[in-house]
Design an enzyme around this catalytic site. Structure first.
Site, PDB file in Angstrom:
ATOM      1  CB  THR A  13      -0.969   0.006   1.196  1.00  0.00           C
ATOM      2  OG1 THR A  13      -1.743   1.204   1.154  1.00  0.00           O
ATOM      3  CG2 THR A  13      -0.256  -0.087   2.523  1.00  0.00           C
ATOM      4  CD  GLU A  14      -1.455   4.006  -2.783  1.00  0.00           C
ATOM      5  OE1 GLU A  14      -2.425   4.604  -3.264  1.00  0.00           O
ATOM      6  OE2 GLU A  14      -1.349   2.755  -2.805  1.00  0.00           O
ATOM      7  CG  ASN A  15      -1.028   3.845   3.554  1.00  0.00           C
ATOM      8  OD1 ASN A  15      -1.160   2.920   2.757  1.00  0.00           O
ATOM      9  ND2 ASN A  15      -1.470   3.774   4.792  1.00  0.00           N
TER      10      ASN A  15
END
Length: 210
Positions: free
Chosen positions: A39-41
């Site tokens: 996940t990009e976070n």
């Protein structure tokens, strides 16, 4: 639809799950399935989503859902997260969409006149992942097709979508345009054609269902 999309993931892949329907894919993978979900976070190695009462409030996916860690989970900042994306280390990204064109163009970040926080990571995910698939309803809330000859909304990426999973069908993007691969149970090819805003090629013989 989500369960069928989960079968697109094969063992050993590094996979990004985008905001919306794609984040639900994790809950349709078998326990212990050997995949690295990103996940990009800032997390790689994601387990099933959890209710708030059982969750670590610090662990969320890109859509804000509480997720669980697995052995080997890693945490990092946005710079490292997007270095993974930009360097082409994602085998697959699953994204939501407002519109998809028969050429593989994707529009999924902005509807003019409505608030949007920005394009976020979708532009780079759609352009840098080795394979891009979309999960979306076949039509919008008004019944208008979301699979079109040409996108009318601001584009996220051009000619990068390979496959679309909808509530009606599995549709591939080919050099000739949309091609129907599978039907949802109870749905006919004619219904898919009528709900699609561009020609769609039908396979020869029986069409598999999901």
């Amino acid at each position: 639809m989500v369960a069928r999309a989960a079968r697109e993931i094969t063992p050993g892949m590094v996979v990004n799950l985008g905001i919306g329907l794609p984040t639900q894919v994790v809950d349709h993978l078998p326990a212990g399935f050997p995949v690295c979900l990103h996940t990009e976070n800032g997390m790689a190695g994601i387990g099933p989503t959890l209710p708030a009462a059982e969750a670590d409030r610090n662990l969320i996916d890109a859509g804000g859902a509480y997720v669980s860690p697995i052995p080997g989970s890693a945490y990092f900042d946005s710079a490292v997260s997007f270095a993974l994306v930009r360097s082409g280390r994602l085998d697959l990204t699953m994204l939501g969409a407002f519109e998809v064109a028969e050429t593989g163009d994707l529009a999924n970040w902005k509807i003019p006149g409505r608030f949007s926080p920005g394009a976020g990571g979708a532009i780079e995910l759609a352009q840098k992942a080795r394979r891009v698939v979309v999960l979306t309803t076949h039509t919008d809330r008004k019944g208008n097709p979301k699979l079109l000859a040409r996108c009318s909304l601001p584009l996220t990426a051009t000619a990068h979508v390979a496959r679309i999973f909808t509530d009606l069908a599995v549709v591939d993007i080919t050099p000739a345009g949309f091609a129907l691969r599978e039907l949802a149970r109870g749905v006919t090819a004619r219904e898919v054609q009528e709900a699609t805003g561009a020609p769609i090629a039908l396979p020869v013989g029986d069409i598999p269902t999901f």
